[in-house]
Design an enzyme around this catalytic site. Structure first.
Site, PDB file in Angstrom:
ATOM      1  N   HIS A   1      -8.317 -63.874  22.157  1.00 41.68           N
ATOM      2  CA  HIS A   1      -9.677 -64.248  22.519  1.00 41.68           C
ATOM      3  C   HIS A   1      -9.697 -65.357  23.891  1.00 41.68           C
ATOM      4  O   HIS A   1     -10.313 -65.061  24.809  1.00 41.68           O
ATOM      5  CB  HIS A   1     -10.454 -64.768  21.439  1.00 41.68           C
ATOM      6  CG  HIS A   1     -11.996 -65.231  21.695  1.00 41.68           C
ATOM      7  ND1 HIS A   1     -12.930 -64.133  21.517  1.00 41.68           N
ATOM      8  CD2 HIS A   1     -12.386 -66.356  21.969  1.00 41.68           C
ATOM      9  CE1 HIS A   1     -14.141 -64.667  22.045  1.00 41.68           C
ATOM     10  NE2 HIS A   1     -13.834 -66.067  22.075  1.00 41.68           N
TER      11      HIS A   1
ATOM     12  N   ARG B   1      -7.175 -52.720  12.631  1.00 39.15           N
ATOM     13  CA  ARG B   1      -8.021 -52.694  11.561  1.00 39.15           C
ATOM     14  C   ARG B   1      -8.245 -51.339  11.093  1.00 39.15           C
ATOM     15  O   ARG B   1      -8.273 -50.407  11.805  1.00 39.15           O
ATOM     16  CB  ARG B   1      -9.098 -53.500  11.771  1.00 39.15           C
ATOM     17  CG  ARG B   1      -8.778 -55.054  11.758  1.00 39.15           C
ATOM     18  CD  ARG B   1     -10.056 -55.845  12.059  1.00 39.15           C
ATOM     19  NE  ARG B   1      -9.627 -57.285  11.809  1.00 39.15           N
ATOM     20  CZ  ARG B   1      -9.157 -58.281  12.455  1.00 39.15           C
ATOM     21  NH1 ARG B   1      -8.890 -57.855  13.952  1.00 39.15           N
ATOM     22  NH2 ARG B   1      -8.904 -59.378  12.463  1.00 39.15           N
TER      23      ARG B   1
ATOM     24  N   HIS C   1     -11.406 -52.495  16.851  1.00 41.80           N
ATOM     25  CA  HIS C   1     -10.715 -53.323  18.120  1.00 41.80           C
ATOM     26  C   HIS C   1      -9.691 -52.191  18.559  1.00 41.80           C
ATOM     27  O   HIS C   1     -10.097 -51.203  19.321  1.00 41.80           O
ATOM     28  CB  HIS C   1      -9.952 -54.497  17.644  1.00 41.80           C
ATOM     29  CG  HIS C   1     -10.883 -55.506  17.228  1.00 41.80           C
ATOM     30  ND1 HIS C   1     -10.741 -56.576  15.981  1.00 41.80           N
ATOM     31  CD2 HIS C   1     -12.306 -55.816  17.490  1.00 41.80           C
ATOM     32  CE1 HIS C   1     -11.895 -57.159  15.961  1.00 41.80           C
ATOM     33  NE2 HIS C   1     -12.621 -56.873  16.769  1.00 41.80           N
TER      34      HIS C   1
ATOM     35  N   GLU D   1       0.021 -56.884  13.770  1.00 39.61           N
ATOM     36  CA  GLU D   1      -0.297 -57.522  12.628  1.00 39.61           C
ATOM     37  C   GLU D   1      -1.516 -56.896  11.875  1.00 39.61           C
ATOM     38  O   GLU D   1      -2.032 -56.157  12.274  1.00 39.61           O
ATOM     39  CB  GLU D   1      -0.880 -59.119  13.327  1.00 39.61           C
ATOM     40  CG  GLU D   1      -1.920 -58.869  14.020  1.00 39.61           C
ATOM     41  CD  GLU D   1      -2.500 -60.324  14.368  1.00 39.61           C
ATOM     42  OE1 GLU D   1      -1.435 -61.371  14.683  1.00 39.61           O
ATOM     43  OE2 GLU D   1      -3.715 -60.706  14.814  1.00 39.61           O
TER      44      GLU D   1
ATOM     45  N   THR E   1     -12.595 -61.468  11.837  1.00 34.53           N
ATOM     46  CA  THR E   1     -11.415 -61.883  12.563  1.00 34.53           C
ATOM     47  C   THR E   1     -10.327 -62.690  11.536  1.00 34.53           C
ATOM     48  O   THR E   1     -11.110 -63.022  10.264  1.00 34.53           O
ATOM     49  CB  THR E   1     -11.389 -62.774  13.747  1.00 34.53           C
ATOM     50  OG1 THR E   1     -10.061 -62.969  14.535  1.00 34.53           O
ATOM     51  CG2 THR E   1     -12.260 -64.019  13.351  1.00 34.53           C
TER      52      THR E   1
ATOM     53  N   HIS F   1      -4.591 -68.236  16.905  1.00 37.97           N
ATOM     54  CA  HIS F   1      -5.875 -68.320  16.671  1.00 37.97           C
ATOM     55  C   HIS F   1      -6.626 -69.202  17.342  1.00 37.97           C
ATOM     56  O   HIS F   1      -6.345 -70.538  17.185  1.00 37.97           O
ATOM     57  CB  HIS F   1      -6.021 -68.289  15.224  1.00 37.97           C
ATOM     58  CG  HIS F   1      -7.452 -67.449  14.823  1.00 37.97           C
ATOM     59  ND1 HIS F   1      -7.181 -66.072  14.614  1.00 37.97           N
ATOM     60  CD2 HIS F   1      -8.762 -67.988  14.786  1.00 37.97           C
ATOM     61  CE1 HIS F   1      -8.618 -65.632  14.364  1.00 37.97           C
ATOM     62  NE2 HIS F   1      -9.496 -66.566  14.470  1.00 37.97           N
TER      63      HIS F   1
ATOM     64  N   HIS G   1      -3.955 -55.959  16.420  1.00 34.22           N
ATOM     65  CA  HIS G   1      -4.157 -55.995  14.753  1.00 34.22           C
ATOM     66  C   HIS G   1      -4.917 -54.773  14.592  1.00 34.22           C
ATOM     67  O   HIS G   1      -6.151 -55.043  14.955  1.00 34.22           O
ATOM     68  CB  HIS G   1      -4.802 -57.425  14.678  1.00 34.22           C
ATOM     69  CG  HIS G   1      -5.242 -57.540  13.039  1.00 34.22           C
ATOM     70  ND1 HIS G   1      -5.309 -58.767  12.576  1.00 34.22           N
ATOM     71  CD2 HIS G   1      -5.425 -56.411  12.194  1.00 34.22           C
ATOM     72  CE1 HIS G   1      -5.730 -58.669  11.355  1.00 34.22           C
ATOM     73  NE2 HIS G   1      -5.481 -57.429  11.233  1.00 34.22           N
TER      74      HIS G   1
END
Length: 250
Positions: free
Chosen positions: A224, A46, A51, A76, A106, A200, A44
């Site tokens: 995670h 960002r 990250h 994503e 997140t 998630h 992901h």
């Protein structure tokens, strides 16, 4: 078929980014995950690159293409223009559209498909021209109208946001209730012809009940929880543990 496991590398990248050093290596741990039987890698990216970094994407793409061509790359994120340029450049097998604000720590909710009808319609049309599979983040609420909109906009799959389910780790009764809502949402999606992914706060402990309730679950994307597990068991063994939790023979 058991759900496939895509390993999200963002938590590994976040650990690396605490220092101006190249370890832990995102691609090296991605390779270990794929060698242990993961079906793909997820990132992901960002806008602030806190990250995974944009520069990581080409190396992950190359790793999959050169060594693990039967696996998939899933990118994503929120579909702003820079994100779409990354997609055009790296051509993942799957794009997962997430309604993240840049300030969010997140992902924490699914799309409002009614409100974002025009935005998603335009973006999905562009992604389809690239020939990519499109998944859209959806709340675990059995809302047939919303899921019908997602289907009509051209989405191939939804990804169930399982954060509330994962948050019930210390409340078994509430976990059962949240699981049933997710299951009912998946049932509607299947009736509409949509595939279903999930992600998630999924763990070795809560995955078996999810895959039992949603027997046609296509894929889980886990970062995670799997990374936390890997601190104790190592990446390869953690991938095997999560694959078993998905119902795979290992």
């Amino acid at each position: 078929m058991p759900a496939k496991l895509s390993v999200n590398l963002n938590a590994i990248a976040m650990l690396r980014n605490r220092r101006d050093l190249p370890w832990p290596s995102v691609t090296a741990l991605g390779r270990i995950a794929l060698e242990a039987g993961a079906s793909g890698l997820t990132v992901h990216p960002r806008p602030d690159q806190r990250h995974v970094r944009f520069s990581d994407l080409g190396m992950i793409r190359s790793l999959i293409d050169s060594e693990f061509s039967s696996t998939e790359f899933n990118i994503e994120g929120f579909p702003e223009e820079n994100f779409m340029c990354l997609i055009d450049e790296h051509r993942p097998e799957q794009v997962t559209l997430v309604p993240d604000d840049p300030s969010q720590a997140t992902s924490d909710h699914g799309w409002d498909f009614r409100k974002n009808h025009n935005l998603l319609g335009n973006i999905i049309e562009r992604l389809k021209k690239f020939g990519l599979r499109v998944s859209v983040f959806a709340d675990g609420e059995p809302d047939r109208e919303s899921l019908t909109i997602a289907r009509d906009l051209g989405a191939d799959r939804i990804e169930l946001y399982t954060g509330p389910y994962g948050g019930c780790y210390d409340n078994p009764a509430e976990a059962v209730r949240m699981l049933e809502l997710l299951g009912e949402t998946a049932d509607i999606a299947f009736e509409l012809g949509l595939g279903v992914n999930a992600g998630h706060d999924l763990t070795v402990a809560n995955l078996p009940a999810l895959v039992a309730r949603i027997s046609r679950l296509e894929e889980v994307s886990i970062g995670h929880g799997l990374t936390a597990d890997a601190l104790e068991y190592g990446m390869a063994e953690s991938v095997r543990r999560f694959r078993r939790a998905c119902g795979q023979e290992v």
